[in-house]
Design a protein around this motif. Structure first.
Motif: not given
Length: 383
Positions: A155-165, A185-187
């Motif tokens: 969940i932390s990774l999703i919050v940090i990379f939200w814009k990129e994802f 980002i895909s990796y």
């Protein structure tokens, strides 16, 4: 009430329910991106590919350890993901074919290893096949802590990379054009999918884990067009299915937890596909009927308008047999035409001056003038 009393008094049930709910929550969140990127089969490939990793770890250490098994499953899952990307990059094989190939090869290899393990004269291998279908009842407190730590990490990774994802999910080419590496980002996203699958193997199993990853996202997508809302809904659906599935399993004798969870989330998907206001099959059918009704009314009004334009008196009444918005033959279609004229009269667009003699009103003429696109649409429909 008995179920809630059991949940309050049974420590094992609380542990399993909490673990299943957390697993469903994080799987739904991560799986939302897999659904949007049309990589739902990746979860199936990775979950099946993890089986040989579990088997090899057991052969190496000759004892059962959940942490070691998950490490082996993680390595096998990452290897499978890498092989899929290599096959797609350096051959003409498409992504779905590559995933199906890796899935079958790894899972077959895992079954061969399990067969070999069963012949080893060591009692410790008993129950190793539970990873195929899952056994949530074996969850311990340390397993819950492991699921919690990995869930917080994901969940932390999703919050940090939200814009990129978000950008890579919807338009990878645009992401590359503004300096965001879509491959990296895909990796990262693929690795997150692997992690979310690995922590669920003990509860749901190799075969059913992909359903828990994909189904919450599919259900959530039916209710919204906004990514943030979809992710929250998917996590909620996954958590509810984990909790309810565990409670159902505990209340029924010899009911496995993993399949129960999958059945609950499948029911949520069915309700979402059928009943959601925007994409639901039922509401879409209702809208189609309403739209067809509007088209029929416009056709009738347009024909009355054409009759009025061909007469000196614009508001001259015309016999119902002269109004032909469609091939009106037979009593049922004539009755349908009368109902349409009645609806138009209620709207003040036409009036019945004599029995079965109808004329367009001033409001009807204004309506035609204000809706030229409707006029064109009806011309096409009439033809």
């Amino acid at each position: 009430m008995n179920i809630f009393e059991l949940l309050a008094n049974d420590y094992t049930l609380r542990v399993v329910s909490l673990g299943s709910a957390m697993l469903g929550f994080v799987s739904g969140i991560v799986g939302s991106f897999a659904v949007l990127k049309k990589q739902g089969l990746l979860g199936d490939a990775v979950s099946h590919a993890s089986l040989p990793g579990i088997a090899i770890m057991f052969i190496l250490i000759q004892t059962k350890s959940t942490e070691i098994f998950m490490l082996g499953a993680l390595i096998a899952g990452l290897l499978a993901t890498a092989l899929i990307n290599v096959i797609v990059k350096y051959s003409r094989i498409k992504m779905d074919s590559a995933m199906a190939l890796i899935l079958s090869v790894f899972f077959g290899f895992g079954l061969v290893l399990l067969t070999y393990i069963q012949k080893i004269p060591n009692a410790n291998q008993a129950g190793l096949e539970k990873f195929i279908f899952g056994q949530a009842s074996t969850l311990l407190r340390r397993d819950i802590y492991l699921i919690l730590v990995i869930s917080i990490l994901l969940i932390s990774l999703i919050v940090i990379f939200w814009k990129e994802f978000k950008i890579v999910t919807f338009d990878a080419d645009f992401a590359d054009s503004i300096g965001i590496s879509s491959k990296k980002i895909s990796y990262i996203l693929s690795s997150m999918i692997v992690l979310s699958i690995i922590i669920g193997l003990q509860s749901v199993g190799v075969i059913l884990m992909s359903a828990l990853l994909v189904a919450p996202g599919v259900a959530a997508r039916q209710w919204t067009n906004k990514l943030s809302v979809m992710v929250i809904l998917a996590g909620s659906f996954g958590a509810v299915s984990g909790l309810v599935g565990t409670l159902i399993s505990s209340s029924m004798q010899k009911m496995p937890t993993g399949p129960s969870i999958v059945l609950v989330i499948s029911l949520i998907v069915f309700i979402s596909i059928t009943m959601s206001p925007n994409r639901g099959i039922l509401w879409r059918y209702v809208r189609q009927i309403k739209h067809q009704s509007d088209i029929n009314e416009d056709q009738v009004l347009l024909n009355l308008y054409d009759l009025a334009m061909n007469h000196k008196n614009l508001y001259h009444s015309h016999d119902i047999t002269a109004i032909k918005p469609m091939k009106t033959q037979g009593g049922k279609k004539l009755k349908h035409l009368k109902n349409i004229l009645g609806n138009l009269q209620d709207k003040g667009l036409v009036k019945e001056e004599q029995i079965e003699a109808w004329a367009i009103t001033e409001d009807g003429l204004s309506y035609i003038m204000k809706h030229p696109m409707r006029k064109e649409e009806n011309d096409v429909t009439s033809n």
